[in-house]
Design a protein around this motif. Sequence first.
Motif, mmCIF file in Angstrom:
data_model
loop_
_atom_site.group_PDB
_atom_site.id
_atom_site.type_symbol
_atom_site.label_atom_id
_atom_site.label_comp_id
_atom_site.label_asym_id
_atom_site.label_seq_id
_atom_site.Cartn_x
_atom_site.Cartn_y
_atom_site.Cartn_z
ATOM 1 N N PHE A 28 0.378 -0.342 12.505
ATOM 2 C CA PHE A 28 -0.006 -1.639 11.953
ATOM 3 C C PHE A 28 0.794 -2.778 12.576
ATOM 4 O O PHE A 28 0.461 -3.952 12.385
ATOM 5 C CB PHE A 28 0.169 -1.662 10.437
ATOM 6 N N PHE A 29 1.861 -2.453 13.309
ATOM 7 C CA PHE A 29 2.659 -3.475 13.980
ATOM 8 C C PHE A 29 1.956 -3.933 15.257
ATOM 9 O O PHE A 29 1.374 -3.126 15.983
ATOM 10 C CB PHE A 29 4.045 -2.935 14.334
ATOM 11 N N VAL A 50 -1.654 -6.084 6.552
ATOM 12 C CA VAL A 50 -2.808 -5.387 7.120
ATOM 13 C C VAL A 50 -2.931 -3.986 6.520
ATOM 14 O O VAL A 50 -4.042 -3.522 6.223
ATOM 15 C CB VAL A 50 -2.705 -5.327 8.657
ATOM 16 N N ALA A 51 -1.805 -3.324 6.309
ATOM 17 C CA ALA A 51 -1.836 -1.998 5.690
ATOM 18 C C ALA A 51 -2.412 -2.069 4.279
ATOM 19 O O ALA A 51 -3.186 -1.192 3.867
ATOM 20 C CB ALA A 51 -0.426 -1.404 5.655
ATOM 21 N N VAL A 52 -2.047 -3.103 3.538
ATOM 22 C CA VAL A 52 -2.588 -3.283 2.180
ATOM 23 C C VAL A 52 -4.107 -3.428 2.235
ATOM 24 O O VAL A 52 -4.833 -2.830 1.422
ATOM 25 C CB VAL A 52 -1.941 -4.511 1.510
ATOM 26 N N LEU A 53 -4.595 -4.198 3.172
ATOM 27 C CA LEU A 53 -6.042 -4.375 3.305
ATOM 28 C C LEU A 53 -6.732 -3.058 3.682
ATOM 29 O O LEU A 53 -7.801 -2.734 3.164
ATOM 30 C CB LEU A 53 -6.348 -5.444 4.347
ATOM 31 N N HIS A 54 -6.130 -2.274 4.548
ATOM 32 C CA HIS A 54 -6.719 -1.002 4.960
ATOM 33 C C HIS A 54 -6.683 0.033 3.832
ATOM 34 O O HIS A 54 -7.543 0.925 3.788
ATOM 35 C CB HIS A 54 -5.986 -0.459 6.187
ATOM 36 N N GLN A 55 -5.707 -0.084 2.931
ATOM 37 C CA GLN A 55 -5.607 0.861 1.823
ATOM 38 C C GLN A 55 -6.671 0.617 0.760
ATOM 39 O O GLN A 55 -6.988 1.510 -0.023
ATOM 40 C CB GLN A 55 -4.216 0.770 1.173
ATOM 41 N N GLN A 114 5.474 1.966 4.580
ATOM 42 C CA GLN A 114 5.446 2.854 3.423
ATOM 43 C C GLN A 114 6.081 2.194 2.199
ATOM 44 O O GLN A 114 5.523 2.235 1.089
ATOM 45 C CB GLN A 114 6.166 4.156 3.757
ATOM 46 N N GLN A 115 7.238 1.580 2.392
ATOM 47 C CA GLN A 115 7.904 0.921 1.266
ATOM 48 C C GLN A 115 7.135 -0.319 0.824
ATOM 49 O O GLN A 115 7.085 -0.624 -0.373
ATOM 50 C CB GLN A 115 9.334 0.549 1.644
ATOM 51 N N GLY A 116 6.541 -1.019 1.777
ATOM 52 C CA GLY A 116 5.753 -2.189 1.416
ATOM 53 C C GLY A 116 4.588 -1.828 0.522
ATOM 54 O O GLY A 116 4.323 -2.488 -0.488
ATOM 55 N N LEU A 117 3.868 -0.772 0.870
ATOM 56 C CA LEU A 117 2.748 -0.326 0.047
ATOM 57 C C LEU A 117 3.220 0.114 -1.334
ATOM 58 O O LEU A 117 2.567 -0.171 -2.347
ATOM 59 C CB LEU A 117 2.020 0.823 0.745
ATOM 60 N N LEU A 120 -0.874 -11.330 -7.769
ATOM 61 C CA LEU A 120 0.175 -10.877 -6.857
ATOM 62 C C LEU A 120 0.049 -11.663 -5.564
ATOM 63 O O LEU A 120 -1.034 -11.714 -4.966
ATOM 64 C CB LEU A 120 0.038 -9.375 -6.571
ATOM 65 N N VAL A 121 1.139 -12.271 -5.127
ATOM 66 C CA VAL A 121 1.182 -13.016 -3.867
ATOM 67 C C VAL A 121 2.051 -12.238 -2.885
ATOM 68 O O VAL A 121 3.182 -11.877 -3.198
ATOM 69 C CB VAL A 121 1.769 -14.429 -4.070
ATOM 70 N N LEU A 122 1.508 -11.985 -1.693
ATOM 71 C CA LEU A 122 2.245 -11.262 -0.651
ATOM 72 C C LEU A 122 2.380 -12.187 0.554
ATOM 73 O O LEU A 122 1.390 -12.550 1.185
ATOM 74 C CB LEU A 122 1.500 -9.981 -0.282
ATOM 75 N N GLN A 123 3.623 -12.573 0.878
ATOM 76 C CA GLN A 123 3.905 -13.556 1.930
ATOM 77 C C GLN A 123 4.519 -12.894 3.161
ATOM 78 O O GLN A 123 5.304 -11.953 3.027
ATOM 79 C CB GLN A 123 4.892 -14.616 1.424
ATOM 80 N N SER A 124 4.193 -13.435 4.331
ATOM 81 C CA SER A 124 4.833 -12.976 5.567
ATOM 82 C C SER A 124 5.281 -14.160 6.404
ATOM 83 O O SER A 124 4.773 -15.269 6.272
ATOM 84 C CB SER A 124 3.863 -12.113 6.380
#
Length: 360
Positions: free
Chosen positions: A4-5, A79-84, A344-347, A60-64
């Motif tokens: 995902f990077f 992107v991983a969150v969207l794919h999950q 993994q930890q982010g998810l 829930l707000v997820l910022q980058s």
Amino acid sequence: MSGFFQSSYQQARTAFLRAVQADSRVQWKKALLHPLHGAEAEPLALDAVWLGRMDARRLLVLQSATHGIEGFAGSAVQVAVLHQALTLPEDTALLLLHAMNPWGFSHRRRVDEAGIDLNRNFVDFSQPPENTGYKELADALIPAHWTLEALATADQRLADFREVYGEQIYEEAVSGGQYTHPRGLFYGGRAPGWSRLQLQHLAEELRLAERDAVAIIDVHTGLGEWSVGEIICDHPPRSIGVEWARAWYGDAVTEPFLGTSSSVPKWGLIDFFWHQLLPDRCSFVTLEYGTGSTEQLFNVLRADHWLATQAVGQVDAALKNRIQAELLEHFCPAATDWRQAVVQQGLLRVRQALEGLSKV
């Protein structure tokens, strides 16, 4: 997971927007275009995407990329969150803020185009904080010349300050935020920066202050133990924000105000925008992935800021490349295990936040 990077802001944004396009839960999206272009002459934007009901009571707000170059990790998590395709609890929405500081992300710097550290920009500029420690150390932190002799002299001054005042005061002086040296480290600016203004506009447009419960996860890198995603909570001790964080994320939560965090208390954090917007109705945490020591963090930033003060073509190409490579490796290590741990930890933390919100 490490897949995902991406290797540039442009590639990260493309991957993010493709994932957004494929997600049927998206109800609203907006690209807030930056006035400048990126390192590859590409358009820059803060991309805001809303999943779930627009009138959801919980959010829930997820910022980058609050710190631009740290956006590689934050974007990968988003992107991983969207794919999950995670299931959103009833009456709960998800807001993704991709690349809070797109200029810094693209140009691989922590600061924005004006040298502002967005995570020190949220202060009252009619009465900005005064950091006397930074004023004393400014010339040593960024010496005029980047030679072994000049660095040795500068490092000795920093060591003397640390010896006299102790580690805590030293770290607060260096990284707590300063408002007097525009080319210096952790400069908070003299007025609200572009990113702060965009966040304020989004809050109004999306009526964020009307929500009953909001969780915010801001993804950062560069501080703490290798690959560990520390949950840093800068809410006042024993506040509802801390209570929610501890209930949702458990023992991973640390508090700078109590001295339990790898981070010291700081001025002007983006956290404080949310604290003020939703007093007693939000829990803001920084998900900080460790990559090395605090001393290493300071040193790669010192080199980056010194490089930014030099005229084009003035610095030896080998030195310039080394400084830039070390900066990138510190904030986005190439190691596969580190990148896998980030996603993994982010998810996990996103799932925990959604579950916690469902019980509020």
